[in-house]
Design an enzyme around this catalytic site. Structure first.
Site, short mmCIF file in Angstrom:
data_model
loop_
_atom_site.label_atom_id
_atom_site.label_comp_id
_atom_site.label_asym_id
_atom_site.label_seq_id
_atom_site.Cartn_x
_atom_site.Cartn_y
_atom_site.Cartn_z
N ASN A 1 0.80 -1.22 0.00
CA ASN A 1 0.00 0.00 0.00
C ASN A 1 0.84 1.28 0.00
OD1 ASN A 1 -1.41 -2.12 2.12
ND2 ASN A 1 -2.78 -1.38 0.49
N ILE B 1 1.03 6.86 0.46
CA ILE B 1 0.39 5.82 1.25
C ILE B 1 -1.07 5.69 0.85
CG2 ILE B 1 -0.11 5.02 3.60
CD1 ILE B 1 2.01 7.15 4.51
N CYS B 2 -1.51 4.45 0.62
CA CYS B 2 -2.92 4.22 0.32
C CYS B 2 -3.62 3.84 1.62
CB CYS B 2 -3.05 3.10 -0.71
SG CYS B 2 -4.76 2.74 -1.10
N LEU B 3 -4.24 4.84 2.24
CA LEU B 3 -4.90 4.61 3.52
C LEU B 3 -6.16 5.47 3.53
CD1 LEU B 3 -4.49 3.22 6.30
CD2 LEU B 3 -3.32 5.28 7.06
#
Lengths: 296, 188
Positions: free
Chosen positions: B89, B96-98
């Site tokens: 991620n 950041i993939c959040l």
């Protein structure tokens, strides 16, 4: 066979007779007290409850349980009072006499209840939460995580009460010292709350409703209690939190300005006339904020 | 401007909170030490978090850049890894993939969140990658279907970029040694 049947028949008749005369007498006795005072009556007329107001308008419920042999033997009485009275009963006594004696008993307890009502009104009582009229104990928050458990003397409510302190040792010890030093100066013509204040040499904190407003005042969005002082905010400049989440287990405080700015930042917010509908950032329960007419 | 004044109030409280009660494994070498925080440095914060134990990132120290937008907290902070990391991620640019780093409805940012909770979430993301919502196709596939290869690559990346020699001295040095490789990688 026949004879025995007749016998039981006779017995039953007599029972019915008896019970109907019993009913009649109970009804007439209730009449004397006044039907407006009756709040409960069970179907066989053995248990009756009366609602009696005392001089200060406090309502008291007295439950009367009649014996099978009534009125030859006295009824038994229960009520929410610190102690019951000895019923004076003769064969000629009636329910109105019970009520009369109960009222006299209530009169004796007026000073006691006035003292306790005053404590409940002006101090931070933590236990019991919903005190019954019979309890003479109160646990009071003194602040600094210290508590005092008072037990009020029923017959002499203004006298120095028995007490027990709870909390951290150093604070409790100093409180106890003050208490023993000042207990000689306890005077009965002052109210118990005043006496407590002078015995502990402080002004005791009031009930928690007043405190709630002092805690939990920081806005959940800008983290500050007061908005910055800024012309742009118009009348809201420098103001405290003015919106609280209605979910009682959340109750987060916000500035309506901050909540409005958040709701305007996201596309899921709905608007109807001048009200924005969205969700609380903390508990997700629905919230609604008016768009005030401060300049953008 | 009202928003600027409001932002400063919130940031002062947040920084105090970060220093007194930092999220697990996180530290702020740039902030700690001087107690009076000038408002000019509020818009960007350098943090570093330790790789969670018993993961491929263990014993690594990852530098994280947090940029606070002018409209914060009505907009989420933008957070990137400055230290290269191999993670389903997190891409090569450190993005950041959040979900909590984006505004709803796409994301889940709320003004109730703050820098501390964001860093805690990033720590959890290191322990529990989410390959079904992968930013890095390759790493996600590996994580799901060839865990051994993934673990090996992630470990060697951690070894190479997130560890400051055998004797990790002061935290400031760690940052410096790590800045260069990340720059190189970003240029590539």
């Amino acid at each position: 066979m026949n004879i025995s049947l007749e016998c039981t028949e006779k017995v039953r008749c007599r029972e019915v007779d008896l019970s109907s005369s019993f009913c009649r007498s109970v009804y007439s006795e209730i009449e004397e007290v006044g039907w407006e005072h009756l709040v409960k009556l069970d179907h066989d007329l053995m248990i009756l409850s009366f609602r009696i107001l005392d001089k200060k308008g406090r309502a008291h419920i007295m439950e009367i349980e009649l014996e099978k042999a009534y009125p030859r033997c006295p009824p038994s009485i229960s009520a929410d009072v610190p102690y019951t009275f000895n019923l004076e009963w003769s064969v000629n006594s009636r329910l109105k006499h019970v009520v009369q004696q109960f009222q006299e008993h209530l009169e004796k307890l007026q000073e006691f209840w006035c003292t306790l009502d005053n404590i409940d009104k002006s101090l931070w009582v933590v236990y019991p939460k919903e005190p019954s009229r019979a309890t003479s104990c109160r646990e009071i928050n003194l602040g600094n995580d210290c508590f005092i458990m008072l037990s009020i003397n029923v017959n002499d409510p203004r006298s120095l009460p028995e007490c027990r302190f709870m909390g951290s040792d150093p604070i409790v010890n100093s409180l106890r010292k003050k208490w023993t030093r000042n207990s000689k100066r306890w005077v009965k013509d002052k109210s118990l709350v005043e006496n407590l204040d002078s015995a502990l040499e402080t002004s005791l904190p009031g009930p928690p409703d007043v405190h709630k407003n002092e805690q939990q005042v920081e806005c959940g969005i800008c983290y500050a209690q007061f908005l910055p002082i800024d012309e742009e905010l118009g009348a809201k400049s420098g103001s405290g939190t003015d919106y609280t989440c209605e979910n009682t287990s959340c109750s987060r405080a916000f500035h309506s300005v901050c909540l409005r700015d958040w709701l305007r930042s996201i596309t899921t917010t709905r608007q109807s006339f001048n009200v924005l509908f969205g969700n609380c950032p903390y508990c997700s329960d629905p919230v609604a904020v008016k768009i005030s007419d401060t300049r953008k | 401007m009202a928003q600027a004044a409001r932002l400063i109030l919130r940031m002062q409280k947040e920084l105090k909170l970060l220093l007194t009660d930092p999220p697990p494994g996180a530290s702020f070498p740039q902030l700690s030490g001087d107690s009076d925080i000038c408002s000019s440095s509020l818009s960007s914060i350098d943090a570093q978090i330790e790789g969670p134990e018993e993961t491929v990132y263990a014993k690594g120290i990852f530098k994280i850049k947090i940029h606070i937008p002018e409209r914060y907290p009505f907009q989420p902070p933008s957070v990137t890894f400055a230290t290269p990391i191999y993670h389903p991620n997190i891409d090569t640019g450190g993005r950041i993939c959040l979900d909590i780093l984006n505004l709803p409805p796409k994301g889940a940012w709320q003004p109730s969140l703050n820098i501390s909770t964001v860093l805690t979430s990033i720590g959890l993301l290191l322990s529990e990658p989410n390959p079904d919502d992968g930013l890095m196709c390759e790493a996600s596939k590996e994580y799901k279907y060839d865990r051994q290869a993934f673990d090996q690559k992630a470990r060697s990346m951690t070894e190479k970029y997130a560890k400051a020699g055998a004797s990790g001295n002061s935290s400031n040095q760690i940052i410096q040694t790590n800045t260069n490789p990340s720059m190189v990688l970003a240029l590539n």
